[in-house]
Every structure is written in C-alpha cells, then in structure tokens.
Design a protein around this motif. Structure first.
Motif, PDB file in Angstrom:
ATOM      1  N   ARG A 177       0.826  -1.206   0.000  1.00  0.00           N
ATOM      2  CA  ARG A 177       0.000   0.000   0.000  1.00  0.00           C
ATOM      3  C   ARG A 177       0.860   1.256   0.000  1.00  0.00           C
ATOM      4  NH1 ARG A 177      -3.556  -1.085   5.240  1.00  0.00           N
ATOM      5  NH2 ARG A 177      -1.420  -1.485   5.949  1.00  0.00           N
ATOM      6  N   ALA A 180       1.375   2.977  -3.391  1.00  0.00           N
ATOM      7  CA  ALA A 180       0.274   3.835  -3.845  1.00  0.00           C
ATOM      8  C   ALA A 180       0.223   5.123  -3.033  1.00  0.00           C
ATOM      9  CB  ALA A 180      -1.049   3.082  -3.728  1.00  0.00           C
ATOM     10  N   GLU A 184       1.113   9.681  -4.252  1.00  0.00           N
ATOM     11  CA  GLU A 184       0.354  10.914  -4.042  1.00  0.00           C
ATOM     12  C   GLU A 184       1.254  12.145  -4.009  1.00  0.00           C
ATOM     13  OE1 GLU A 184      -2.000  10.315  -0.562  1.00  0.00           O
ATOM     14  OE2 GLU A 184      -3.090   8.605  -1.419  1.00  0.00           O
ATOM     15  N   PHE A 272      -4.467   2.636 -13.302  1.00  0.00           N
ATOM     16  CA  PHE A 272      -4.631   2.246 -11.908  1.00  0.00           C
ATOM     17  C   PHE A 272      -5.947   2.821 -11.380  1.00  0.00           C
ATOM     18  CE2 PHE A 272      -0.230   2.141 -13.033  1.00  0.00           C
ATOM     19  CZ  PHE A 272       0.169   0.904 -12.532  1.00  0.00           C
ATOM     20  N   ILE A 273      -6.913   1.927 -11.194  1.00  0.00           N
ATOM     21  CA  ILE A 273      -8.262   2.334 -10.829  1.00  0.00           C
ATOM     22  C   ILE A 273      -8.289   3.058  -9.494  1.00  0.00           C
ATOM     23  CG2 ILE A 273      -8.841   0.146  -9.701  1.00  0.00           C
ATOM     24  CD1 ILE A 273     -11.633   0.423 -10.965  1.00  0.00           C
ATOM     25  N   GLU A 274      -7.359   2.710  -8.589  1.00  0.00           N
ATOM     26  CA  GLU A 274      -7.359   3.344  -7.270  1.00  0.00           C
ATOM     27  C   GLU A 274      -7.055   4.839  -7.355  1.00  0.00           C
ATOM     28  OE1 GLU A 274      -3.245   1.402  -7.776  1.00  0.00           O
ATOM     29  OE2 GLU A 274      -5.351   0.978  -8.300  1.00  0.00           O
ATOM     30  N   ASP A 275      -6.342   5.249  -8.414  1.00  0.00           N
ATOM     31  CA  ASP A 275      -6.006   6.658  -8.561  1.00  0.00           C
ATOM     32  C   ASP A 275      -7.202   7.504  -9.001  1.00  0.00           C
ATOM     33  OD1 ASP A 275      -3.427   6.116  -7.821  1.00  0.00           O
ATOM     34  OD2 ASP A 275      -2.639   6.014  -9.880  1.00  0.00           O
ATOM     35  N   THR A 276      -8.298   6.870  -9.352  1.00  0.00           N
ATOM     36  CA  THR A 276      -9.485   7.593  -9.793  1.00  0.00           C
ATOM     37  C   THR A 276     -10.534   7.731  -8.684  1.00  0.00           C
ATOM     38  OG1 THR A 276     -10.653   5.621 -10.596  1.00  0.00           O
ATOM     39  CG2 THR A 276      -9.129   6.713 -12.114  1.00  0.00           C
ATOM     40  N   LEU A 277     -10.269   7.100  -7.531  1.00  0.00           N
ATOM     41  CA  LEU A 277     -11.255   7.127  -6.446  1.00  0.00           C
ATOM     42  C   LEU A 277     -11.244   8.469  -5.700  1.00  0.00           C
ATOM     43  CD1 LEU A 277     -10.765   3.524  -4.979  1.00  0.00           C
ATOM     44  CD2 LEU A 277     -12.545   4.329  -6.542  1.00  0.00           C
TER      45      LEU A 277
END
Length: 277
Positions: A177, A180, A184, A272-277
């Motif tokens: 984690r 990711a 940021e 990376f789908i997590e970057d769109t949350l």
C-alpha cells in the motif's frame, strides 16, 4: 519526469537501477555493468548502474565500506566512459557533494538520513535527479515532507524509494500500500527489492537477508505499480563484500526481469483504478 535521457513514471515502462552494493574492484564494476547493459538493451529496459564508493551505515565498524570517494569515483567514471551507462551512488552528510555530482548522474540519500533537512536540501541543490530512500522507521505518507524539502530547492527531479519498514528486531516488512500512498507526492516511486529482504544486523555483526524472497516482492511491487525497480546484484553473492545475503545473482537477472516486464506492461496498459477514487 525526465531521468537520464528517458521518461520515468507510471505512464512509462519500468526502469531499472542495479549493480553491486559497493564498489569492490574496477574489474568487477566493469564486468557487472557490461553484463547489465547488454541485458537491459536486449530487453528494452532503461538502466542506471548503481554502486557505492562508501557505505557509511554498515552494521560493524570492521565491515568493508568501499574504496573511498576518490578511488571509487575513478572506477565509476571509467564504468560510465567505457560501458556507456548513467550512474547512481549514495552520498552522506560529510560527502563533498559537488565532487560526486561532477561524475554521477543520480544522487541517492540513505534511508537513515531521510529526516535530515539540511542534508536533503543540500543533495537536491546539486541539480541532479535524487532518489530519496524512505526510512525504515517512517510512514509512507510522511515521505511527502521529505519530497517537499527537496523540491523547495527548485529541483523537480525527485524520486522516492521504498525499502521496507522495521518489523520488530532484525526484520523488515514491505507494505505494498505504501507504493500507492507515495504516488500521491506526484513523483516517480521506486521499489528496492533487495534491501526489502534484508535482515538488519541479523547475523550479529553483519546484516543477513532472505534472497529467495526478492522475486516475490519484486513481482508484487511491479503489479502494484511502480516507475522503477532497484536491485542489488552480484556475480557471486556469497562472496560479495556488502549485502551479499540479499543480493540477487547476476546470472539470474534475465529470467526475473522478463517476468517483471510482462507484469509491468499488463498493469500499466489499463492504468490504476485506485487513482481515480
């Protein structure tokens, strides 16, 4: 980010920083750099050669630290000239930074020194790309402060590097984690696959390591999404003068890198789908 004539970031292919932990001899440096350049050229991997002229953070005062700055830089300069590879090396608080910056292409700050404000600013002020290693004691979200210190010098060429977190005595754990989280900071994130399997001081007066887990963590990190991978490698890790237990054998780099590049292409193809949350 522009790094040694190639682009580095999640939207670009994985790059590799690799080489023996410490400069042992001119011939070993030339042979290792030559083999790595041939391999990465064949696989199409952007490559930076890494080796340290002085390892100031050895477990014991009796451990081999390297040939020193003058002799070490001469060897590294010859590697750069004859093999044609960019160079990365470690610097420390008492290093004459301008002398090192005149030879190498990327400066690396040791993990233990990531909170030293004056040091971080001095290194970033050299105007070269800087690889900031995250301290084993630091939460990944706290690396943004280290990045801000480096950026305050006006140098935009900053990377952050994960190398595991202290987990009890003589052990490290890698939290994927964190890769990711550190993204940021909007800088390229590098994963150190070999120091992450180190057992600091695990053999009493020297550090141990669990080399067999290097591919495990390297695959996990690339699947999580990183800009680059850091790996210490040696033709004969059992005889390496520093970090042998966690160095990956040079002759086994090709099969590992082939797998990692396949993973890198797969995960970056869709983003990376997590970057769109």
């Amino acid at each position: 980010m522009k790094l040694c004539e190639f682009e580095a970031g999640l939207e670009h292919p994985l790059f590799l920083i690799a080489g023996p932990c410490v400069v042992e001899s001119e011939q070993l440096a030339l042979d290792t750099a030559g083999a790595l350049k041939a391999l990465t050229d064949r696989l199409g991997i952007p490559f930076i050669y890494k080796s340290s002229f002085d390892k100031a953070n050895r477990s014991s005062g009796e451990s081999y630290r390297g040939p020193g700055m003058e002799a070490g830089l001469k060897i590294l300069e010859k590697v750069k000239r004859e093999i044609g590879v960019p160079l990365l090396t470690d610097v420390h608080e008492d290093t004459p930074l301008h002398e090192v910056a005149a030879v190498v292409d990327v400066l690396q700050t040791p993990a233990f020194l990531c909170r030293q404000t004056n040091f971080i600013k001095a290194v970033a002020s050299q105007g070269l790309p800087v690889n900031l290693k995250k301290g084993q004691f630091l939460a990944p979200w706290d690396m943004k402060h280290v990045v801000e210190k480096a950026r305050s010098t006006g140098n935009p060429q900053i990377m952050v590097c994960e190398r595991g977190a202290s987990f009890g005595y003589n052990n490290l754990v890698s939290d994927m984690r964190s890769l990711a989280v550190m993204r940021e900071s909007r800088v390229p994130v590098v994963f150190d696959a070999t120091h992450s399997v180190q057992l600091p001081g695990g053999q009493g007066n020297v550090s141990g390591g669990q080399r067999e887990f290097v591919p495990v963590l390297a695959r996990a990190a690339v699947a999580a999404g990183v800009a680059g991978l850091f790996m210490e490698t040696h033709p004969n890790p059992e005889q390496a003068l520093s970090d042998g237990p966690n160095s990956w054998p040079l002759q086994r780099m090709e099969e590992l890198l082939e797998t990692l590049m396949e993973l890198d292409r797969a995960v970056k193809r869709r983003g990376f789908i997590e970057d769109t949350l």
